[in-house]
Design an enzyme around this catalytic site. Structure first.
Site, PDB file in Angstrom:
ATOM      1  N   ASP A   1       0.850  -1.188   0.000  1.00  0.00           N
ATOM      2  CA  ASP A   1       0.000   0.000   0.000  1.00  0.00           C
ATOM      3  C   ASP A   1       0.887   1.240   0.000  1.00  0.00           C
ATOM      4  OD1 ASP A   1      -2.378   1.361  -0.077  1.00  0.00           O
ATOM      5  OD2 ASP A   1      -2.754   1.230   2.074  1.00  0.00           O
TER       6      ASP A   1
ATOM      7  N   HIS B   1      -4.501  13.706   1.414  1.00  0.00           N
ATOM      8  CA  HIS B   1      -4.624  12.853   2.604  1.00  0.00           C
ATOM      9  C   HIS B   1      -3.360  12.943   3.454  1.00  0.00           C
ATOM     10  CE1 HIS B   1      -5.476   9.351   5.125  1.00  0.00           C
ATOM     11  NE2 HIS B   1      -4.291   8.875   4.789  1.00  0.00           N
TER      12      HIS B   1
ATOM     13  N   GLU C   1     -10.382   3.745   4.182  1.00  0.00           N
ATOM     14  CA  GLU C   1      -9.461   4.473   3.312  1.00  0.00           C
ATOM     15  C   GLU C   1      -9.897   4.206   1.874  1.00  0.00           C
ATOM     16  OE1 GLU C   1      -5.339   3.657   4.296  1.00  0.00           O
ATOM     17  OE2 GLU C   1      -5.451   5.057   5.991  1.00  0.00           O
TER      18      GLU C   1
ATOM     19  N   GLU D   1      -9.291   3.986  -1.800  1.00  0.00           N
ATOM     20  CA  GLU D   1      -8.085   3.813  -2.603  1.00  0.00           C
ATOM     21  C   GLU D   1      -8.406   3.171  -3.956  1.00  0.00           C
ATOM     22  OE1 GLU D   1      -4.538   2.415  -0.720  1.00  0.00           O
ATOM     23  OE2 GLU D   1      -5.305   2.737   1.312  1.00  0.00           O
TER      24      GLU D   1
ATOM     25  N   ASP E   1      -9.110   0.226   2.482  1.00  0.00           N
ATOM     26  CA  ASP E   1      -8.071  -0.209   3.421  1.00  0.00           C
ATOM     27  C   ASP E   1      -8.527   0.134   4.841  1.00  0.00           C
ATOM     28  OD1 ASP E   1      -5.699  -0.863   4.684  1.00  0.00           O
ATOM     29  OD2 ASP E   1      -4.672   0.971   4.072  1.00  0.00           O
TER      30      ASP E   1
ATOM     31  N   ARG F   1      -7.691   3.343  13.911  1.00  0.00           N
ATOM     32  CA  ARG F   1      -6.798   4.474  14.196  1.00  0.00           C
ATOM     33  C   ARG F   1      -6.252   4.455  15.616  1.00  0.00           C
ATOM     34  NH1 ARG F   1      -5.615   5.451   9.088  1.00  0.00           N
ATOM     35  NH2 ARG F   1      -7.440   6.048   7.856  1.00  0.00           N
TER      36      ARG F   1
ATOM     37  N   GLN G   1      -3.511   1.928  15.573  1.00  0.00           N
ATOM     38  CA  GLN G   1      -2.419   2.474  14.766  1.00  0.00           C
ATOM     39  C   GLN G   1      -1.579   3.487  15.545  1.00  0.00           C
ATOM     40  OE1 GLN G   1      -3.837   4.055  11.030  1.00  0.00           O
ATOM     41  NE2 GLN G   1      -1.797   4.460  10.212  1.00  0.00           N
TER      42      GLN G   1
ATOM     43  N   LYS H   1      -4.024  -2.482  10.377  1.00  0.00           N
ATOM     44  CA  LYS H   1      -4.385  -2.623   8.962  1.00  0.00           C
ATOM     45  C   LYS H   1      -4.550  -4.078   8.546  1.00  0.00           C
ATOM     46  CE  LYS H   1      -3.244   1.737   7.502  1.00  0.00           C
ATOM     47  NZ  LYS H   1      -4.058   2.584   6.613  1.00  0.00           N
TER      48      LYS H   1
ATOM     49  N   THR I   1      -8.938  -5.935   4.246  1.00  0.00           N
ATOM     50  CA  THR I   1      -8.882  -4.943   3.173  1.00  0.00           C
ATOM     51  C   THR I   1      -9.843  -5.440   2.103  1.00  0.00           C
ATOM     52  OG1 THR I   1      -6.580  -4.368   3.648  1.00  0.00           O
ATOM     53  CG2 THR I   1      -7.408  -3.833   1.450  1.00  0.00           C
TER      54      THR I   1
ATOM     55  N   THR J   1      -4.678   6.499   0.410  1.00  0.00           N
ATOM     56  CA  THR J   1      -5.987   7.128   0.538  1.00  0.00           C
ATOM     57  C   THR J   1      -6.075   8.369  -0.354  1.00  0.00           C
ATOM     58  OG1 THR J   1      -5.882   6.455   2.830  1.00  0.00           O
ATOM     59  CG2 THR J   1      -7.663   7.961   2.221  1.00  0.00           C
TER      60      THR J   1
ATOM     61  N   GLU K   1      -9.858  12.147   8.589  1.00  0.00           N
ATOM     62  CA  GLU K   1      -9.816  13.529   8.097  1.00  0.00           C
ATOM     63  C   GLU K   1     -11.166  14.228   8.287  1.00  0.00           C
ATOM     64  OE1 GLU K   1      -8.112  11.491   4.493  1.00  0.00           O
ATOM     65  OE2 GLU K   1      -7.549  13.569   4.035  1.00  0.00           O
TER      66      GLU K   1
HETATM   67 CA   LIG Z   1      -6.255  -3.113   5.418  1.00  0.00          CA
HETATM   68 MG   LIG Z   2      -3.976   2.716   2.961  1.00  0.00          MG
END
Ligand SMILES: [Ca+2]
Ligand SMILES: [Mg+2]
Ligand SMILES: [Ca+2]
Ligand SMILES: [Mg+2]
Ligand code: NI
Lengths: 428, 428
Positions: free
Chosen positions: B135, B142, B209, B211, B243, B247, B250, B263, B267, B361, B375
Site C-alpha cells: 500500500d 490525505h 481508506e 483507494e 483499506d 486508528r 495504529q 491494517k 482490506t 488514501t 480527516e
Molecule cells: Ca487493510
Molecule cells: Mg492505505
C-alpha cells in the site's frame, strides 16, 4: 559420543537423529522438487521412501505420504504437529542402529542407493510457498542499541516496545534460500547527514540481520485470533534468517510508514525446517522478556520457558577466509513466537500455512555478540577488524555472510545448517 | 445514448462495452470458480464461451483459453497486455449489435442461456491469488491532512514525501472481496491521549481508506528493476480498495516500524478488474505531482498524463439509508502506478503476477471530498452529520461502506462496481 545410527553421522553434525529437519530438494539429474530430511551428511529423499513403500504398514503415514511429492512443504505442514512428529519419529526409527523395522531401509541397500543422497549433491529450495512474511523486532538488545544510536540512551526503547511485539509486514517474494546471490540494491538516500535532497546510488550501507524465523502450519479464520496458549499448534518449525538491510535507503525512507525498499530486495533463509518438536527440549526462559505481570492477558503464556537456548554465529567470508564476527544466543529475544502469533492475529488477521514470521535481529549484550553491522560499527563510525588486517563498516561486493545456529550437545545437535549469501554487484 | 449492443445495457451501467472488466465467479448451482466478464447487468461466463468454441477460429485466443477455467485470473494476467486486449476486443465484438461474428453468440440462444448470467445470481471472489500486497501513500491531500492533524501545517509532509512514493508492505491474506463482513478488530491502544499504559479493547476508531489499486501481470527477476517507462506493461488492471484502518491501534503501534495490526484485519477490493487498456482513454495529468524536474531519473515518465480521471464516491449505509459522505477524484494522487512500480523494484524487489499495489488514501482539497473519517472528523473531534440526524465519528457495528468509481460518460462508462463492506461485531 557414539552414534546410535547405522548411518555414519559426525557427532558435530547439526543434523543428528535428534533433529531430522525437513526441506525441499532437487538434483541436477532429477530436477523435480520433492521433500527430504537432512541427517548427517545426507538428504533422505522422502519421495523415494514413499515409493519404496516404507510407510505402507502405518495407515496414517501411508495415507498422507503423497505430500512428499509436492514441490513445497505446505501440504506436509498443513497435516499438523501430531503427524509431523509421527513422521519424524518413524524416520528416526528407520535410521537407528537398533531400528524396529530393519528390513525397510537398514537392510535394503537398493532403497538406500535411491533414497540416501549426499547432501553436497542436492540442490535445496525455499521450502514453503510463503503467502505472507512478517518480521518482528523482538531482539531487545538490538532494539536498544539502535535506539541509542538514533535517539540516545534515555529514549532508546519506544513506549510500546515492552507491551507488544513490534513488527511489520515484509516482502514475501524476496525470500530466497541459502546460497542465492544478494544483488546490491540501488535507491534513494541522502548524500550526507542533514542534506535535504536525495541522490540515487548503490547502497553503501548494506547490512545483515541475524534472525530466527518460524513457519506457520495451521490457519486461523479471519476474525478469529490465535490464543497465545494454543499458538504452538500453529508453528511448523524454524529456520535461520538473514534480513539483508540497506541502512542508507532505510534512513531516508522509513518515516512514517516503516522500512520498505531497504528490506525488500532479498531475505535469505536456511533450507532445512527444524520441526517445532525437535526444538522443544531446548526451551528456556527469556531474561529480557517483560513477564506476564506486565503484559495484557492475551499475551500471557502459561509456561515460563517461552524461548529457546540456541547458539548463533555470524561468519564473514572474504576471499575464502572465514572471520567470526558474532556469537550470540536466541535467548536475547524478549517475546516468544507464540506471543508474536497471538499478537499478529489479535485483530483477526488470518495466518495461512507457509507464512513466515521473523524474530527481529538478535544481539547479545556485548560487542562480540551483535546481530548487525549497524550495531558493530555504530552506524559506520567505527570499523570492525575481524582479523588479518581486514576492516569493514558495511558489506562489500564479494563478501559472504554465513549464519549458523544449533541447540544441544555433540552427538545430539539440533542445528540449522548454513544460511549463507554473497553480495553481488548491482545487476543494472 | 443508445447502446451499440444486442444485450440490453443501461447507459449508466459501470460495465459498458467500453469496459468489460474481468472477474472470478461461481454460482450456488455451479460452485467451480471460473473467469467471467461483466457487462451491463450480466456476467459472461468465459469458461462457457470457451467450451462453446467461440474462440476456435482465432488461433491465439483458442490456444490460451484454458486460462478461463482457472479459479483465479493469474494465468490470464500472465499472458500479458497484448493478449488481454485481444480477448477484450474479441468479446466486445461478440456483444456488438453489428458483430462481425453473428453466429457465435448473438445468433446462438443456447450458448446465451449457458454463458450470460444475471449478475445478481453470481458469487464473485477475490479475482487473483495475491502473493504480496503493498500500500502506497500517494494521496497528497490525505498525507497533508493527516500530517496537519499530528504535526501541524509546517511539517505536514515529511521530507521524503515528494521525492518518492512512500509505501509499506501490507497483509495479503487479509484481502477480501466486496460484500465480505469486516469484523471489528480488538487490540492494544492507549485509553487516553498521554496515557502511558495500553488497554485491550475493541477498536473505537474504525475507519475507511478510499483507494485505487492495481494488479501486477508481469514478473521481474530479483535484482532487475522495472523501468518506469516500461512499467505499464506490468499492470494488469485496477480495482477499488477500502483499506480498513483502526486508528486507535495504529496510533499506539506504528512507531517505529509503521502500521501493522491496525491494517491487517481486512482490506476489501471490488471484484471486477478493469483492464489497464480500458482505462487508458481516461489518462490525465496529476496536479499535485512533483513533476519530472523534481524527481530522480528513475521516476521520470515520458508522458505528462500519468494519472486517471476517475470519479470516486463513498457512501455510508445505515439501516438501508444511503448517505453520500465523499465525492473525490483519482487525480488527487501525486505519483502514478508506473512510478510506484519503478520505485518498488528499484532495489531489485521481485514483483509477481497477482501482486496488488494500493494507491494510498485519496482525498480532495475540500471537506466534501475526503477519503477517510480520520480527516472528516479531525481524528474524532468533529462528528460528521450525513443527514437525517445521524452523526458519526468512526464506524459503528452494522454500518456499511460502499465505494464506487467510474470514468467516462453515460453510455460508455468504465466503472468498478461496488466495493462494499459492513462492520460486524468482533467475533470473539
Ligand atoms: Ca487493510
Ligand atoms: Mg492505505
Ligand atoms: Ca529483507
Ligand atoms: Mg529484520
Ligand atoms: Ni504475501
Amino acid at each position: 559420543m557414539s552414534s546410535p545410527s547405522w548411518l555414519n553421522i559426525h557427532p558435530e553434525s547439526p543434523f543428528s537423529l535428534a533433529n531430522l529437519p525437513f526441506g525441499i530438494i532437487s538434483q541436477q539429474s532429477s530436477v523435480a522438487r520433492r521433500a527430504a530430511v537432512a541427517v548427517g551428511d545426507y538428504a533422505i529423499d522422502l519421495l523415494q521412501l514413499s515409493q519404496g513403500r516404507v510407510f505402507d504398514d502405518e495407515p496414517q503415514l501411508k495415507e498422507h505420504s503423497g505430500v512428499f511429492s509436492e514441490p513445497t512443504l505446505n501440504a506436509f505442514a498443513a497435516l499438523g504437529r501430531c503427524l509431523h512428529q509421527q513422521y519424524r519419529l518413524f524416520i528416526r526409527d528407520l535410521l537407528l542402529e537398533e531400528t524396529s523395522k530393519p528390513t525397510l531401509l537398514k537392510g535394503n541397500p537398493e532403497l538406500q542407493r535411491r533414497a540416501i543422497l549426499p547432501l553436497q549433491d542436492v540442490i535445496t529450495h525455499v521450502p514453503m510457498a510463503i503467502g505472507d512474511y512478517t518480521d518482528f523486532y523482538a531482539g531487545i538488545n538490538h532494539a536498544y542499541n539502535v535506539g541509542v544510536l538514533f535517539r540516545g540512551p534515555d529514549n532508546a526503547l519506544q513506549p510500546n516496545y515492552l507491551h507488544l511485539p513490534v513488527g511489520y509486514h515484509g516482502r514475501a517474494s524476496s525470500i530466497q534460500v541459502s546460497g542465492a546471490p544478494v544483488y546490491r540494491p540501488k535507491g534513494q538516500m541522502l548524500p550526507a547527514p542533514g542534506a535535504k535532497t536525495p541522490v540515487f546510488a548503490s547502497s553503501k550501507k548494506l547490512d545483515i540481520e541475524l534472525e530466527l524465523a518460524a513457519f506457520v502450519c495451521k490457519n486461523n479464520d479471519q476474525g478469529m485470533p490465535i490464543p497465545v496458549n494454543d499458538a504452538h499448534n500453529h508453528i511448523f518449525g524454524y529456520v535461520l534468517m538473514n534480513d539483508w538491510s540497506a541502512r542508507d535507503i532505510q534512513a531516508w525512507e522509513y518515516v512514517p510508514l516503516g522500512p520498505f525498499n531497504s528490506k525488500n530486495f532479498a531475505t535469505t533463509i536456511s533450507p532445512w525446517v527444524v520441526l517445532a518438536d525437535a526444538l522443544e527440549p531446548f526451551r528456556t526462559s527469556l531474561p529480557g522478556a517483560p513477564g506476564n505481570g506486565k503484559l495484557l492477558p492475551y499475551l500471557q503464556q502459561g509456561n515460563a520457558d517461552i524461548g529457546f537456548d540456541i547458539q548463533l554465529t555470524v561468519d564473514l567470508v572474504v576471499e575464502r577466509q572465514v572471520f567470526r564476527i558474532s556469537e550470540c544466543n536466541a535467548q536475547h529475544l524478549c517475546f516468544s513466537f507464540e506471543q508474536m502469533l497471538a499478537h499478529h492475529t489479535i485483530t483477526g488477521c488470518p495466518m495461512r500455512t507457509g507464512d513466515l514470521i521473523g524474530s527481529g535481529t538478535i544481539s547479545g549484550k556485548d560487542e562480540t555478540s551483535l546481530g548487525s553491522l549497524l550495531e558493530m560499527t555504530k552506524n559506520g563510525q567505527e570499523p570492525i577488524n575481524p582479523g588479518m588486517g581486514l576492516t569493514r563498516m558495511f558489506l562489500e561486493d564479494g563478501d559472504e555472510i554465513v549464519l549458523n545456529g544449533f541447540a544441544g550437545r555433540s552427538g545430539g545437535r539440533v542445528g540449522f545448517g548454513d544460511c549463507r549469501g554473497r553480495i553481488a554487484p548491482a545487476r543494472t
